[in-house]
Design an enzyme around this catalytic site. Structure first.
Site, PDB file in Angstrom:
ATOM      1  N   GLN A   1       0.892  -1.190   0.119  1.00 40.81           N
ATOM      2  CA  GLN A   1       0.073   0.058   0.170  1.00 40.81           C
ATOM      3  C   GLN A   1       0.819   1.132   0.030  1.00 40.81           C
ATOM      4  OE1 GLN A   1      -3.546  -0.641   2.319  1.00 40.81           O
ATOM      5  NE2 GLN A   1      -4.000   1.564   2.243  1.00 40.81           N
TER       6      GLN A   1
ATOM      7  N   SER B   1       3.826  -6.480   2.373  1.00 47.46           N
ATOM      8  CA  SER B   1       2.273  -6.335   3.103  1.00 47.46           C
ATOM      9  C   SER B   1       1.374  -7.131   2.409  1.00 47.46           C
ATOM     10  CB  SER B   1       2.187  -5.063   3.649  1.00 47.46           C
ATOM     11  OG  SER B   1       1.035  -4.929   4.493  1.00 47.46           O
ATOM     12  N   LEU B   2       0.406  -6.377   1.792  1.00 50.24           N
ATOM     13  CA  LEU B   2      -0.444  -6.902   0.822  1.00 50.24           C
ATOM     14  C   LEU B   2       0.099  -7.526  -0.415  1.00 50.24           C
ATOM     15  CD1 LEU B   2      -1.531  -5.350  -2.145  1.00 50.24           C
ATOM     16  CD2 LEU B   2      -1.849  -3.453  -0.559  1.00 50.24           C
TER      17      LEU B   2
ATOM     18  N   ARG C   1      -9.548  -8.007   3.589  1.00 46.60           N
ATOM     19  CA  ARG C   1      -8.504  -7.467   4.339  1.00 46.60           C
ATOM     20  C   ARG C   1      -8.320  -6.069   4.371  1.00 46.60           C
ATOM     21  NH1 ARG C   1      -3.095  -6.186   3.638  1.00 46.60           N
ATOM     22  NH2 ARG C   1      -1.371  -7.023   5.014  1.00 46.60           N
TER      23      ARG C   1
ATOM     24  N   HIS D   1      -0.094  -3.455  10.575  1.00 44.31           N
ATOM     25  CA  HIS D   1       0.852  -4.165  11.349  1.00 44.31           C
ATOM     26  C   HIS D   1       1.556  -3.906  12.878  1.00 44.31           C
ATOM     27  CE1 HIS D   1       1.444  -6.092   7.396  1.00 44.31           C
ATOM     28  NE2 HIS D   1       1.433  -4.613   7.029  1.00 44.31           N
TER      29      HIS D   1
ATOM     30  N   GLN E   1       0.665 -11.873   9.773  1.00 44.95           N
ATOM     31  CA  GLN E   1       1.200 -10.807   9.062  1.00 44.95           C
ATOM     32  C   GLN E   1       0.408  -9.527   9.544  1.00 44.95           C
ATOM     33  OE1 GLN E   1      -0.117  -9.373   5.644  1.00 44.95           O
ATOM     34  NE2 GLN E   1       1.632  -9.791   4.262  1.00 44.95           N
TER      35      GLN E   1
END
Length: 312
Positions: free
Chosen positions: A9, A94-95, A119, A203, A252
């Protein structure tokens, strides 16, 4: 060995994917399939905005994935560079880990889009707007960032969210704690702290409600076998077992993105070339972490053409 990398992101921008869609039916098919899977005109938002709609977490996450997979499909089908034969491993920030898993065949495209839509929504809903924040610490190593986070917490959550490269660490937590960290950064030998334009504290432990929702979703849509090993964010280690992948994706959501360590692990395992697909964020991080590594960022048709010629 080549590592194919997929951005997270913050890499979204209005107009993303437009050139690819105009030039390639394979890219258009990706965007159409994602739109159908989500029941919304996501590609129209990617192409035309408005910006606040694209940056909304539940739109940004599937949009970034769709753009990267479209780029990969064009590389594979227009330029004849098959991922499974040309890459030795995959990783995503991440994503981007979901994008990497889609590229490695663990998730179909439609399932990847739906999981990321959920998500994004779950992460946004986990913490009321304004309660949490994130900050990038520039000129910070992990030890200094950890000391600052501990001091700034003051009974609240202030945790390391991303260890991106030797000079950039990201903190996440309650807004007052993050503001204290920014104010006190120089006392810990850190050049400066910059609050990030995000709507939720990703996170960190405040994301536990989102982790629980993703555990349910991944139980219903588990990853399949991987055609390439994944270097996981939360362990900075290679994984190929789909059951372990599922557990790591849940961890995660609240866990640290150990990107710097992941890059070093890939280098140690023989990666010499790092190819970022659909963005220009991760390759500079790789260069700062492993100066001898060769990097490439593939975003435009010209990028893809040049890369394909060099690796024909």
């Amino acid at each position: 060995m080549k590592a194919f990398l997929f951005p997270g992101q913050g890499s979204q921008k209005i107009g993303m994917g437009t050139e690819l869609a105009a030039a390639s039916s394979h890219a258009r098919e990706v965007f159409e399939e994602v739109d159908d899977a989500l029941g919304q005109k996501l590609f129209a938002i990617m192409r035309e905005g408005p910006d606040d709609a694209l940056t909304l977490t539940e739109n940004a996450q599937p949009a970034i994935m769709a753009n990267a997979i479209a780029t990969l499909r064009v590389l594979e089908r227009e330029f004849g560079v098959p991922t499974a034969q040309r890459a030795g491993c995959v990783a995503g920030h991440s994503l981007g880990e979901y994008t990497a898993l889609c590229a490695a065949g663990a998730f179909p495209l439609a399932a990847s889009a739906r999981l990321l839509k959920l998500r994004g929504a779950a992460m946004q809903e986990a913490v009321p707007v304004g309660v949490g924040a994130m900050a990038a610490l520039l000129g910070a190593d992990l030890e200094a960032a950890a000391a600052l986070a501990e001091a700034a917490a003051g009974g609240q959550v202030c945790e390391i969210a991303n260890d991106n490269d030797p000079g950039q660490v990201v903190l996440s937590g309650h807004t007052p704690a993050i503001e204290r960290a920014i104010a006190n950064a120089k006392e810990y030998g850190i050049k400066r702290g910059v609050r990030l334009p995000v709507s939720a504290p990703f996170h960190c432990s405040l994301m536990q409600p989102a982790a629980e929702r993703m555990a349910e979703a991944l139980a219903e849509t588990p990853p399949a076998a991987l055609s390439l090993p994944l270097y996981a964010n939360v362990t900075a280690a290679q994984v190929t077992d789909p059951r372990k992948v599922r557990d790591l994706l849940v961890r995660q959501v609240t866990g640290r993105v150990r990107w710097r360590e992941s890059v070093l692990a890939m280098v140690e395992d023989g990666a010499e070339r790092f190819v970022e697909i659909g963005g220009k964020v991760l390759a500079p991080m790789v260069s700062r972490t492993a100066p001898d590594a060769r990097t490439a960022s593939l975003v435009t048709m010209a990028d893809l053409e040049t890369y394909a010629k060099e690796h024909a």
